[in-house]
Write an enzyme that holds these catalytic residues in place. Sequence first.
Site, short mmCIF file in Angstrom:
data_model
loop_
_atom_site.label_atom_id
_atom_site.label_comp_id
_atom_site.label_asym_id
_atom_site.label_seq_id
_atom_site.Cartn_x
_atom_site.Cartn_y
_atom_site.Cartn_z
N ASN A 59 0.87 -1.18 0.00
CA ASN A 59 0.00 0.00 0.00
C ASN A 59 0.91 1.23 0.00
O ASN A 59 1.47 1.58 1.04
CB ASN A 59 -0.89 -0.03 1.26
CG ASN A 59 -1.73 1.22 1.39
OD1 ASN A 59 -1.80 2.04 0.47
ND2 ASN A 59 -2.35 1.39 2.56
N LYS A 66 0.09 4.24 -0.38
CA LYS A 66 -0.60 5.44 0.13
C LYS A 66 -0.34 6.62 -0.82
O LYS A 66 -0.21 6.40 -2.02
CB LYS A 66 -0.17 5.73 1.57
CG LYS A 66 -0.30 4.48 2.46
CD LYS A 66 -0.18 4.76 3.92
CE LYS A 66 -0.31 3.45 4.69
NZ LYS A 66 -0.32 3.61 6.13
N HIS A 83 -9.67 1.21 4.58
CA HIS A 83 -8.42 1.38 5.34
C HIS A 83 -8.70 2.34 6.49
O HIS A 83 -9.51 3.26 6.36
CB HIS A 83 -7.34 1.94 4.41
CG HIS A 83 -5.99 1.95 5.06
ND1 HIS A 83 -5.62 2.93 5.95
CD2 HIS A 83 -4.94 1.11 4.96
CE1 HIS A 83 -4.39 2.68 6.38
NE2 HIS A 83 -3.95 1.57 5.79
N GLU A 123 -7.19 4.79 7.56
CA GLU A 123 -7.02 6.21 7.20
C GLU A 123 -8.26 6.74 6.47
O GLU A 123 -8.63 7.89 6.62
CB GLU A 123 -5.75 6.38 6.35
CG GLU A 123 -4.49 6.24 7.21
CD GLU A 123 -3.28 5.68 6.50
OE1 GLU A 123 -3.21 5.71 5.26
OE2 GLU A 123 -2.37 5.18 7.21
N GLU A 164 -5.81 -4.95 10.50
CA GLU A 164 -4.79 -3.93 10.74
C GLU A 164 -5.13 -3.17 12.02
O GLU A 164 -5.96 -2.25 12.00
CB GLU A 164 -4.76 -2.94 9.59
CG GLU A 164 -4.34 -3.53 8.27
CD GLU A 164 -3.73 -2.45 7.37
OE1 GLU A 164 -2.55 -2.59 7.03
OE2 GLU A 164 -4.43 -1.49 7.04
N GLY A 176 2.11 2.31 10.88
CA GLY A 176 3.09 3.38 10.78
C GLY A 176 3.79 3.73 12.09
O GLY A 176 4.47 4.76 12.18
N SER A 226 2.93 -2.05 10.50
CA SER A 226 4.38 -2.12 10.78
C SER A 226 5.01 -3.47 10.42
O SER A 226 5.97 -3.90 11.06
CB SER A 226 4.66 -1.75 12.24
OG SER A 226 4.31 -0.41 12.47
P1 PGA Z 1 2.54 0.37 7.72
O1 PGA Z 1 1.12 0.61 7.05
O2 PGA Z 1 3.10 -0.90 7.17
O3 PGA Z 1 3.36 1.58 7.33
O4 PGA Z 1 2.33 0.29 9.20
C1 PGA Z 1 0.24 -0.46 6.83
C2 PGA Z 1 -1.03 0.05 6.22
O5 PGA Z 1 -1.43 1.19 6.50
O6 PGA Z 1 -1.66 -0.64 5.42
#
Ligand code: PGA
Length: 239
Positions: free
Chosen positions: A11, A13, A91, A93, A161, A167, A203
Amino acid sequence: MKNKNKIIVANWKMNGSEDLMKEFSQLTCSKHNDIIICPPFTLLDSAKTLLPNFVKIGAQNCGAEDKGAFTGEISASMLREKSVSYVLIGHSERRTLFNETNNIIFKKVEAAIKSELTPIVCIGETLSEKEANKTLQVLDNQINGSVAKIEPHEQVIVAYEPVWAIGTGLTPDENEIKEAHLYIKTKLNQHFNADIPILYGGSANSKNCSQIISIENVGGLLVGGASLKKNDFRAICNC
Ligand code: PGA
């Protein structure tokens, strides 16, 4: 019919560029894992022409409607025209920054399925929900509100998740991942005709990927930050 390969999803983003896509044209993978890269919309054409053939292409979002006066939106059928086969939906976000509710997420899931895209539906608890011991209740609500309304014969992927792990460099411990995935699997098994792959995200990186992917009922990984560095992502693809 049942896909036993692990599924690794990148992803990107709101990151990436034509240059990064060129770098990823050199991506290799020696394992029988299914690799899906979800770049921003603007890089979908380059993804199709530059990425190696074994990589499948996904989008990070789609509109809930098929067409019309929805300025700025891109529909699932438009993505289908761009050789996209997967789409991330819900997601965290999108849920928190763009106020996507379970209802909106379900509409997007329906739109994706109608356009023959496989939705990758993201679910997971926030830190305060985890601290209040509400993780399973949150997963239950999110599944009931979106995934469990899909017809039992449809294809879907679910990504667990934990919001607090995205993140942050933090990951749940093995037992927490095991418990969440078992809970999700049991619930999905009651509804769907086939096994639904359940990915872990939050992460995940080249160091922890092998350990996480070997946990029971973890069908693959959804990777954010570490998917932007070709060498790290290659290591994850090969885990
Ligand atoms: P990350 O993000 O691996 O940077 O923690 C995962 C995600 O948001 O799908």
